[in-house]
Design a protein around this motif. Structure first.
Motif, short mmCIF file in Angstrom:
data_model
loop_
_atom_site.label_atom_id
_atom_site.label_comp_id
_atom_site.label_asym_id
_atom_site.label_seq_id
_atom_site.Cartn_x
_atom_site.Cartn_y
_atom_site.Cartn_z
N GLY A 1 0.22 -0.47 0.02
CA GLY A 1 -0.12 -0.18 0.25
C GLY A 1 0.72 1.21 -0.02
N ALA A 2 0.32 2.50 -0.24
CA ALA A 2 0.91 3.79 -0.13
C ALA A 2 1.79 3.56 1.54
CB ALA A 2 0.02 4.99 0.16
N ASP A 3 1.86 4.43 1.45
CA ASP A 3 3.63 4.76 2.42
C ASP A 3 2.73 5.37 3.85
OD1 ASP A 3 5.21 4.99 4.31
OD2 ASP A 3 6.52 4.79 2.84
N ILE A 4 2.28 4.44 4.46
CA ILE A 4 1.28 5.27 5.80
C ILE A 4 2.01 6.25 6.62
CG2 ILE A 4 0.45 4.58 7.71
CD1 ILE A 4 -0.40 1.23 6.76
N GLY A 5 3.93 5.50 7.10
CA GLY A 5 4.18 6.42 8.10
C GLY A 5 4.87 7.78 7.08
N ALA A 6 4.90 8.12 6.11
CA ALA A 6 4.85 9.10 4.94
C ALA A 6 3.59 10.40 4.98
CB ALA A 6 5.27 8.78 3.35
N MET A 7 2.15 9.34 5.01
CA MET A 7 1.07 10.57 4.49
C MET A 7 0.48 10.53 6.58
SD MET A 7 -1.25 7.97 3.21
CE MET A 7 -1.50 5.91 3.58
N ALA A 8 1.10 9.43 7.69
CA ALA A 8 0.16 9.98 8.53
C ALA A 8 -0.20 11.07 9.13
CB ALA A 8 0.69 8.99 9.73
N ASN A 9 0.59 11.60 9.12
CA ASN A 9 0.71 13.84 9.16
C ASN A 9 0.16 14.69 8.50
OD1 ASN A 9 0.59 12.68 12.45
ND2 ASN A 9 3.18 12.45 11.74
N TYR A 10 0.25 14.19 6.93
CA TYR A 10 -1.05 15.40 6.10
C TYR A 10 -1.81 15.89 6.83
CZ TYR A 10 2.17 13.61 2.41
OH TYR A 10 2.71 13.58 1.36
N SER A 11 -1.76 16.45 6.53
CA SER A 11 -3.06 18.08 6.20
C SER A 11 -4.47 17.80 5.09
CB SER A 11 -2.85 19.38 6.76
OG SER A 11 -2.34 19.75 5.86
N HIS A 12 -5.23 17.96 5.19
CA HIS A 12 -6.21 17.99 4.70
C HIS A 12 -5.38 18.98 3.16
CE1 HIS A 12 -9.27 19.98 1.46
NE2 HIS A 12 -9.49 18.94 1.78
N MET A 13 -5.13 20.09 3.17
CA MET A 13 -4.56 20.83 2.84
C MET A 13 -2.82 20.24 1.94
SD MET A 13 -4.92 23.74 0.42
CE MET A 13 -6.52 24.74 2.10
N ASP A 14 -2.20 19.73 2.24
CA ASP A 14 -1.23 18.80 2.25
C ASP A 14 -2.15 18.29 1.08
OD1 ASP A 14 0.57 19.84 3.97
OD2 ASP A 14 0.25 18.24 5.55
N ALA A 15 -2.58 17.38 1.43
CA ALA A 15 -3.25 15.92 0.68
C ALA A 15 -3.65 16.72 -0.95
CB ALA A 15 -4.18 15.57 0.93
N TYR A 16 -4.44 17.54 -0.52
CA TYR A 16 -5.69 18.28 -1.80
C TYR A 16 -4.20 19.29 -2.79
CZ TYR A 16 -8.75 20.86 -4.12
OH TYR A 16 -9.56 21.92 -4.97
N LYS A 17 -3.32 20.61 -2.48
CA LYS A 17 -2.72 21.44 -3.06
C LYS A 17 -1.62 19.84 -3.15
CE LYS A 17 -1.00 24.92 -1.66
NZ LYS A 17 -0.19 25.32 -1.35
N GLY A 18 -1.25 19.31 -3.01
CA GLY A 18 -0.43 18.21 -3.02
C GLY A 18 -0.33 17.23 -4.78
N ASP A 19 -1.93 16.85 -4.28
CA ASP A 19 -2.89 15.82 -5.43
C ASP A 19 -2.14 15.12 -5.08
OD1 ASP A 19 -4.91 15.20 -7.12
OD2 ASP A 19 -3.68 15.81 -9.12
N TYR A 20 -2.12 14.67 -3.70
CA TYR A 20 -1.69 13.46 -3.25
C TYR A 20 -2.40 12.07 -4.23
CZ TYR A 20 -0.15 9.89 0.12
OH TYR A 20 0.22 8.58 0.29
N ILE A 21 -1.83 11.12 -3.94
CA ILE A 21 -1.82 10.21 -4.77
C ILE A 21 -2.13 10.24 -6.37
CG2 ILE A 21 -3.04 7.75 -5.32
CD1 ILE A 21 -2.05 7.26 -2.84
N THR A 22 -3.19 11.16 -6.82
CA THR A 22 -3.13 11.17 -8.66
C THR A 22 -1.56 11.85 -9.23
OG1 THR A 22 -5.53 11.76 -7.32
CG2 THR A 22 -5.53 11.73 -9.79
N ARG A 23 -1.39 12.81 -8.38
CA ARG A 23 -0.35 13.26 -8.77
C ARG A 23 0.39 12.39 -9.65
NH1 ARG A 23 5.31 14.31 -8.30
NH2 ARG A 23 5.34 13.39 -6.78
N ASN A 24 1.60 11.68 -9.26
CA ASN A 24 2.32 10.88 -10.40
C ASN A 24 1.84 9.37 -10.52
OD1 ASN A 24 2.47 9.55 -7.57
ND2 ASN A 24 4.99 10.64 -7.51
N TRP A 25 1.15 9.07 -10.13
CA TRP A 25 0.68 7.60 -10.36
C TRP A 25 -0.57 7.74 -11.59
CZ3 TRP A 25 -0.92 3.69 -6.40
CH2 TRP A 25 -0.59 3.19 -5.18
N GLU A 26 -0.65 8.82 -11.63
CA GLU A 26 -1.94 8.92 -13.22
C GLU A 26 -0.52 8.50 -14.28
OE1 GLU A 26 -4.67 10.00 -14.99
OE2 GLU A 26 -5.06 9.17 -12.81
N ARG A 27 0.31 8.78 -13.85
CA ARG A 27 1.29 7.92 -15.39
C ARG A 27 1.48 6.40 -15.72
NH1 ARG A 27 3.28 6.89 -19.42
NH2 ARG A 27 5.20 7.36 -20.24
#
Ligand code: CAA
Length: 258
Positions: A64-90
């Motif tokens: 799965g996705a790296d749980i340690g890396a995302m555990a402290n993400y805020s909504h803004m981190d995830a939304y602004k960084g387009d988390y998951i979608t950004r580079n997975w789309e390739r």
């Protein structure tokens, strides 16, 4: 690019990507997915490559996705960084066919990564699951969308809501998996199948991939129209002339555009 999370090799006309974070069960961090994207760019540009295999280790395709890396993400981190979608789309935009060769755990983003490929070959040890609910989130890389399309609503709901794992036999029966292979033969058989594909005409391979994927994006009549127009355009290919002439002349075709 220096790869530190994956191993990139070629086997004849097949590009092989091995996910390689053994200490973290191949947990998918941003850097790993960037590396996969970069490797796919290289294979896509390389005229000597006709098909791609992505695999993991005996224990885990990816947990799965790296749980340690995302555990402290805020909504803004995830939304602004387009988390998951950004580079997975390739993975989704790759025009050459990709086989996921899955042994061990394919959980959460690992299952989703496998489903982004064009087909899944499973070792008899494979276990698929979408356990995100146990972490207080939902699948974020296509699990709630690709799973129902692959195995139907009932089983997709069961997996996403209860977090239970599906073994290779059930996954094959349900339509998630194309083939089950003894674990020690998994990568070899995936490479053999990719080699068969890579021996055909590359434009036709791409047309087939586009047409099958169109079945998921359109109505039946639109999809049939897309297929028919694409079929008509195949008659503009030298490889069509060669393929049909070879049949008539009872010889093996030699495709030019591989
Ligand atoms: N992220 C980060 N690290 C992970 C990980 C993950 N997803 N999965 C496993 N690891 C790490 C563990 O933390 C552990 O590291 P340490 O040795 O440093 O403690 C190491 O990999 C080995 O794991 P376990 O000791 O847990 O091994 P196990 O054999 O007992 O269990 C497992 C294996 C069932 C796969 C278990 O590790 C597990 O449940 N992992 C998490 C699975 C999960 O929840 N995946 C979904 C992630 S969220 C997601 O993917 C969102 C999305 O939609 C994109």
């Amino acid at each position: 690019m220096e790869y530190s999370n994956i191993i990139v090799e070629t086997r004849g006309r097949v590009g092989l990507i091995t996910l390689n974070r053994p200490k973290a069960m191949n947990a998918l961090n941003d850097q790993l997915i960037d590396e996969v994207g970069y490797a796919l760019d290289g294979f896509e540009k390389d005229e000597n490559i006709g098909a791609i295999v992505i695999t993991g280790s005996e224990k885990a395709f990816a947990a799965g996705a790296d749980i340690g890396a995302m555990a402290n993400y805020s909504h803004m981190d995830a939304y602004k960084g387009d988390y998951i979608t950004r580079n997975w789309e390739r993975l989704r935009t790759c025009r050459k066919p990709i086989i996921a060769a899955v042994a061990g755990f394919a959980l959460g983003g690992g299952c989703e990564l496998a489903m982004m490929c064009d087909m899944i070959f499973a070792a008899d040890t494979a276990k698929f699951g979408q356990p995100e609910i146990k972490l207080g989130v939902l699948p974020g890389a296509g699990g709630t969308q690709r799973l129902p399309r692959a195995i139907g609503k009932a089983k997709a709901m069961d997996m996403c809501l209860t977090a239970r794992m599906m073994d290779a036999t059930e996954a094959e029966r349900a339509g998630l998996v194309a083939r089950i292979i003894p674990a020690d033969r998994l990568v070899d058989e995936a490479i053999e199948a990719a080699t068969v594909i890579a021996g055909f005409s590359l434009p036709v391979i791409m047309m087939i991939k586009e047409s099958v994927n169109r079945a998921y994006e359109s109505s039946l009549s639109e999809g049939l129209l897309f297929e028919r127009r694409t079929f008509h355009s195949a008659f503009g290919l030298e490889d069509q002339k060669e393929g049909m002439a070879a049949f008539v002349e009872k010889r093996k075709p030699v495709f030019k555009h591989r």
